[in-house]
Design an enzyme around this catalytic site. Structure first.
Site, PDB file in Angstrom:
ATOM      1  N   GLY A   1       0.869 -23.211 -11.161  1.00 38.32           N
ATOM      2  CA  GLY A   1      -0.468 -23.756 -11.326  1.00 38.32           C
ATOM      3  C   GLY A   1      -1.475 -22.680 -10.993  1.00 38.32           C
TER       4      GLY A   1
ATOM      5  N   GLN B   1      -9.429 -19.111  -8.547  1.00 38.93           N
ATOM      6  CA  GLN B   1      -8.442 -18.112  -8.140  1.00 38.93           C
ATOM      7  C   GLN B   1      -8.523 -16.829  -8.970  1.00 38.93           C
ATOM      8  OE1 GLN B   1      -4.934 -21.008  -8.144  1.00 38.93           O
ATOM      9  NE2 GLN B   1      -4.437 -19.642  -6.452  1.00 38.93           N
TER      10      GLN B   1
ATOM     11  N   CYS C   1       0.503 -20.584  -1.600  1.00 41.45           N
ATOM     12  CA  CYS C   1      -0.613 -20.429  -2.528  1.00 41.45           C
ATOM     13  C   CYS C   1      -0.702 -18.963  -2.937  1.00 41.45           C
ATOM     14  CB  CYS C   1      -1.913 -20.868  -1.839  1.00 41.45           C
ATOM     15  SG  CYS C   1      -3.384 -20.632  -2.858  1.00 41.45           S
ATOM     16  N   LEU C   2      -0.890 -18.735  -4.225  1.00 37.62           N
ATOM     17  CA  LEU C   2      -1.027 -17.364  -4.727  1.00 37.62           C
ATOM     18  C   LEU C   2      -2.176 -16.629  -4.050  1.00 37.62           C
ATOM     19  CD1 LEU C   2      -0.679 -18.211  -8.523  1.00 37.62           C
ATOM     20  CD2 LEU C   2       1.014 -16.986  -7.147  1.00 37.62           C
TER      21      LEU C   2
ATOM     22  N   HIS D   1      -2.898 -29.670  -5.245  1.00 33.92           N
ATOM     23  CA  HIS D   1      -3.206 -28.317  -4.775  1.00 33.92           C
ATOM     24  C   HIS D   1      -4.289 -27.680  -5.641  1.00 33.92           C
ATOM     25  CE1 HIS D   1      -1.906 -24.338  -2.979  1.00 33.92           C
ATOM     26  NE2 HIS D   1      -2.568 -23.937  -4.041  1.00 33.92           N
ATOM     27  N   GLU D   2      -4.142 -27.779  -6.971  1.00 34.57           N
ATOM     28  CA  GLU D   2      -5.105 -27.114  -7.862  1.00 34.57           C
ATOM     29  C   GLU D   2      -6.457 -27.833  -7.845  1.00 34.57           C
ATOM     30  OE1 GLU D   2      -4.197 -24.288  -8.561  1.00 34.57           O
ATOM     31  OE2 GLU D   2      -2.037 -24.531  -8.403  1.00 34.57           O
TER      32      GLU D   2
ATOM     33  N   HIS E   1      -8.396 -26.639  -4.997  1.00 32.10           N
ATOM     34  CA  HIS E   1      -9.051 -25.340  -5.233  1.00 32.10           C
ATOM     35  C   HIS E   1     -10.444 -25.525  -5.833  1.00 32.10           C
ATOM     36  CE1 HIS E   1      -6.363 -22.105  -4.154  1.00 32.10           C
ATOM     37  NE2 HIS E   1      -5.343 -22.599  -4.832  1.00 32.10           N
TER      38      HIS E   1
HETATM   39 CO    CO Z   1      -3.366 -22.104  -4.574  1.00 26.90          CO
END
Ligand code: CO
Length: 162
Positions: free
Chosen positions: A46, A51, A89-90, A131-132, A135
Protein backbone atom coordinates in the site's frame (compact mmCIF):
# COMPACT_ATOMS: atom_id res chain seq x y z
CA UNK A 1 5.93 6.83 -15.15
CA UNK A 2 8.58 7.12 -12.51
CA UNK A 3 9.56 5.56 -9.22
CA UNK A 4 9.28 8.33 -6.64
CA UNK A 5 11.38 8.62 -3.47
CA UNK A 6 9.46 7.59 -0.33
CA UNK A 7 9.40 10.24 2.38
CA UNK A 8 10.38 9.08 5.86
CA UNK A 9 9.85 10.44 9.37
CA UNK A 10 10.29 13.19 10.44
CA UNK A 11 9.26 14.67 7.04
CA UNK A 12 6.41 17.09 7.91
CA UNK A 13 4.36 16.04 4.85
CA UNK A 14 3.65 12.78 6.71
CA UNK A 15 1.97 14.75 9.52
CA UNK A 16 -0.21 16.98 7.37
CA UNK A 17 -3.91 16.30 6.77
CA UNK A 18 -4.04 15.68 3.00
CA UNK A 19 -6.42 17.68 0.79
CA UNK A 20 -9.35 16.19 -1.11
CA UNK A 21 -8.82 15.67 -4.83
CA UNK A 22 -11.14 18.06 -6.67
CA UNK A 23 -10.09 17.37 -10.27
CA UNK A 24 -8.88 14.15 -11.88
CA UNK A 25 -6.63 16.07 -14.24
CA UNK A 26 -3.43 15.07 -16.00
CA UNK A 27 -1.20 15.81 -13.04
CA UNK A 28 -3.33 13.59 -10.78
CA UNK A 29 -3.32 10.79 -13.39
CA UNK A 30 0.48 11.04 -13.61
CA UNK A 31 0.77 10.94 -9.82
CA UNK A 32 -1.41 7.79 -9.73
CA UNK A 33 0.74 6.14 -12.43
CA UNK A 34 3.90 7.03 -10.51
CA UNK A 35 2.43 5.66 -7.25
CA UNK A 36 1.49 2.41 -9.04
CA UNK A 37 5.06 2.11 -10.29
CA UNK A 38 6.63 3.09 -6.97
CA UNK A 39 4.61 0.69 -4.77
CA UNK A 40 6.02 -2.60 -6.17
CA UNK A 41 9.48 -1.01 -6.58
CA UNK A 42 9.64 -0.53 -2.80
CA UNK A 43 7.89 -3.88 -2.07
CA UNK A 44 4.85 -2.02 -0.82
CA UNK A 45 1.38 -3.51 -0.41
CA UNK A 46 0.00 0.00 0.00
CA UNK A 47 1.11 3.56 -0.59
CA UNK A 48 -0.49 6.91 0.22
CA UNK A 49 0.27 10.11 -1.72
CA UNK A 50 1.81 11.92 1.30
CA UNK A 51 4.44 9.16 1.37
CA UNK A 52 5.71 10.43 -2.00
CA UNK A 53 5.50 14.03 -0.84
CA UNK A 54 2.07 14.97 -2.23
CA UNK A 55 -0.55 16.05 0.29
CA UNK A 56 -3.59 14.70 -1.58
CA UNK A 57 -6.15 12.05 -0.60
CA UNK A 58 -4.99 9.25 -2.92
CA UNK A 59 -4.11 5.68 -1.90
CA UNK A 60 -3.01 2.66 -3.89
CA UNK A 61 -3.26 -0.87 -2.50
CA UNK A 62 -1.49 -3.83 -4.07
CA UNK A 63 -1.84 -7.12 -2.24
CA UNK A 64 0.37 -9.96 -3.48
CA UNK A 65 -1.09 -11.62 -6.62
CA UNK A 66 -3.95 -9.13 -6.91
CA UNK A 67 -4.67 -6.23 -9.25
CA UNK A 68 -3.71 -2.93 -7.62
CA UNK A 69 -6.60 -0.75 -6.44
CA UNK A 70 -6.55 3.05 -6.82
CA UNK A 71 -8.61 5.00 -4.29
CA UNK A 72 -9.29 8.71 -4.64
CA UNK A 73 -10.81 10.53 -1.63
CA UNK A 74 -11.33 7.27 0.29
CA UNK A 75 -13.57 7.32 3.35
CA UNK A 76 -13.96 4.75 6.10
CA UNK A 77 -17.59 3.57 6.12
CA UNK A 78 -17.50 0.78 8.67
CA UNK A 79 -15.06 -1.09 10.88
CA UNK A 80 -15.60 -4.10 13.07
CA UNK A 81 -13.67 -6.36 15.39
CA UNK A 82 -10.22 -5.97 16.89
CA UNK A 83 -7.02 -7.89 16.44
CA UNK A 84 -3.40 -7.40 17.40
CA UNK A 85 -1.02 -7.04 14.46
CA UNK A 86 2.66 -6.47 13.93
CA UNK A 87 2.86 -3.46 11.64
CA UNK A 88 5.55 -1.57 9.78
CA UNK A 89 5.60 1.41 7.43
CA UNK A 90 7.73 2.30 4.43
CA UNK A 91 8.07 5.78 5.95
CA UNK A 92 9.38 4.40 9.26
CA UNK A 93 12.16 2.07 8.07
CA UNK A 94 13.79 -0.36 10.46
CA UNK A 95 10.92 -0.75 12.91
CA UNK A 96 7.76 -2.74 13.54
CA UNK A 97 5.23 -2.24 16.26
CA UNK A 98 2.43 -4.18 17.89
CA UNK A 99 -0.90 -2.36 17.57
CA UNK A 100 -4.63 -3.02 17.44
CA UNK A 101 -6.42 -2.95 14.09
CA UNK A 102 -9.93 -3.83 12.94
CA UNK A 103 -10.75 -7.32 11.68
CA UNK A 104 -12.92 -6.00 8.85
CA UNK A 105 -13.44 -2.60 7.25
CA UNK A 106 -15.51 -1.09 4.46
CA UNK A 107 -14.11 1.88 2.55
CA UNK A 108 -15.79 3.93 -0.15
CA UNK A 109 -13.75 5.85 -2.70
CA UNK A 110 -13.65 7.11 -6.27
CA UNK A 111 -11.61 5.36 -8.93
CA UNK A 112 -9.24 7.32 -11.19
CA UNK A 113 -12.14 8.11 -13.54
CA UNK A 114 -14.32 9.42 -10.72
CA UNK A 115 -16.65 6.45 -10.34
CA UNK A 116 -17.62 5.59 -6.77
CA UNK A 117 -16.93 2.09 -5.47
CA UNK A 118 -16.61 0.25 -2.18
CA UNK A 119 -14.02 -2.18 -0.89
CA UNK A 120 -14.70 -4.60 1.94
CA UNK A 121 -11.53 -6.03 3.43
CA UNK A 122 -10.54 -8.39 6.20
CA UNK A 123 -7.18 -9.28 7.73
CA UNK A 124 -4.24 -7.84 5.70
CA UNK A 125 -6.48 -5.86 3.34
CA UNK A 126 -8.35 -4.29 6.28
CA UNK A 127 -5.02 -3.49 7.95
CA UNK A 128 -3.63 -1.93 4.75
CA UNK A 129 -6.78 0.16 4.24
CA UNK A 130 -6.71 1.49 7.82
CA UNK A 131 -2.97 2.15 7.60
CA UNK A 132 -3.15 4.06 4.29
CA UNK A 133 -6.25 6.06 5.28
CA UNK A 134 -4.40 7.03 8.47
CA UNK A 135 -1.60 8.45 6.28
CA UNK A 136 -4.14 10.81 4.67
CA UNK A 137 -4.89 12.23 8.11
CA UNK A 138 -1.25 12.62 9.12
CA UNK A 139 -1.45 9.57 11.41
CA UNK A 140 1.29 6.93 11.62
CA UNK A 141 1.03 3.48 13.20
CA UNK A 142 3.44 4.81 15.85
CA UNK A 143 0.51 6.87 17.17
CA UNK A 144 -1.41 3.65 17.91
CA UNK A 145 1.33 2.06 20.06
CA UNK A 146 0.09 1.41 23.60
CA UNK A 147 3.59 1.90 24.97
CA UNK A 148 7.12 2.45 23.60
CA UNK A 149 8.12 -1.15 24.40
CA UNK A 150 5.68 -2.32 21.69
CA UNK A 151 8.10 -0.95 19.08
CA UNK A 152 10.95 -3.19 17.87
CA UNK A 153 13.87 -2.71 15.53
CA UNK A 154 13.89 -5.14 12.60
CA UNK A 155 16.17 -6.28 9.81
CA UNK A 156 15.52 -4.90 6.32
CA UNK A 157 14.29 -8.25 4.97
CA UNK A 158 11.48 -8.36 7.52
CA UNK A 159 10.09 -5.02 6.34
CA UNK A 160 6.38 -4.92 5.64
CA UNK A 161 5.50 -2.31 3.08
CA UNK A 162 2.55 -0.15 4.08
CO1 CO B 1 2.85 3.61 5.96
Amino acid sequence: MAVLPVRCVPDPVLRRRAKRVTSLDGSVQKLIDDMLETMPAVSGVGLAAPQVGVSLRIVVIGLPDEEPVVMVNPEMVKRSGERTVLEGCLSVPGYQGEITRSVAVTVKARDRRGKEFRVKGTELLAQALEHELDHLNGVLYLDHLESPDKLHGIEAEEEQGL
